[in-house]
Design an enzyme around this catalytic site. Structure first.
Site: not given
Ligand code: ADE
Length: 221
Positions: A86, A113, A150, A165
């Site tokens: 994230p 984690e 794609r 697109d």
């Molecule tokens: N792993 C956990 N959450 C994620 C996200 N939002 N994007 C990529 N990998 C992740």
């Protein structure tokens, strides 16, 4: 293109990578997908891949050895190595276009984690698919695979073309209509029925602008 997934859950990939356009791209020999269970590379007899964090705290941390060993087993020449997390750079159409020209992409998918920080020394990119937390990187890697594959020449046929697109033009797509001309009182706009291609193009461009202004003004800036 060869795409490699370092994962503890290779089964998650079976359906998605063998279905529809992703499956067809593989059958055509344009792309191949390889899942590698990095538990097989743990280097310890209990096949342990995670451990408690130094310094204490909640959650487990993915150990470096399984990921380093699995990476070394691949023996690739200059791959893009993508760590899914994230905290990474947000994935977008521009990155999908850039990745669609690579020979080898490796996705490292964690389920804990966190990753031991030393794993980051193996990667070329850290990528997030959005501001939310998934249970692991697998779905993120499949989402990215779909957006990338794609775009490889030969994957989509003419009817499926990606030239117009949303995002690749910088705007959201205009509305589409097909038969019937009228459905439950809702009519197809007249302009699409008169065969005047110049007018149709103008209408589509206006509708694209309108939609982008309403839904994603950030794209116009
Ligand atoms: N792993 C956990 N959450 C994620 C996200 N939002 N994007 C990529 N990998 C992740």
């Amino acid at each position: 293109m060869n795409i490699h997934y370092l994962t503890l859950f290779p089964k998650m990939y079976d359906g998605i990578l063998n279905t529809s356009i992703l499956g067809r791209a593989k059958e055509k020999g344009i792309v191949d997908y390889h899942t590698i269970n990095f538990r097989d590379f743990s280097g310890n007899k209990h096949n342990k891949v995670d451990d408690y964090p130094y310094g204490g705290g909640a959650g487990m941390v993915l150990k470096p050895e399984p990921v380093f060993n699995a990476m070394e087993s691949l023996e690739l020449d200059d791959p893009r190595v993508i760590l899914l997390c994230p905290q990474g750079r947000p994935f977008d159409q521009k990155m999908a276009e850039e990745l669609s020209t690579e020979n080898d992409i490796v996705f490292i998918c964690g389920h804990y984690e966190g990753y031991d920080e030393r794993i980051r020394s193996l990667v070329t990119d850290e990528v997030s698919i959005g501001d939310y937390v998934l249970t692991g990187g697998e779905l993120a890697s499949m989402t990215m695979t779909d957006a990338v594959v794609r775009l490889i020449p030969g994957v989509l046929n003419r009817e499926e073309s990606h030239q117009e697109d949303s995002f690749s033009t910088g705007l959201l797509e205009h509305p589409h209509y097909t038969r019937p001309r009228e459905y439950r009182g809702m009519k197809v706009p007249e302009v699409l029925l008169n065969g005047n291609h110049k007018l149709i193009e103008e209408w589509r461009h206006e509708e694209s602008l309108k939609r982008t202004r309403e839904r994603r003004p950030d794209l116009l800036e």
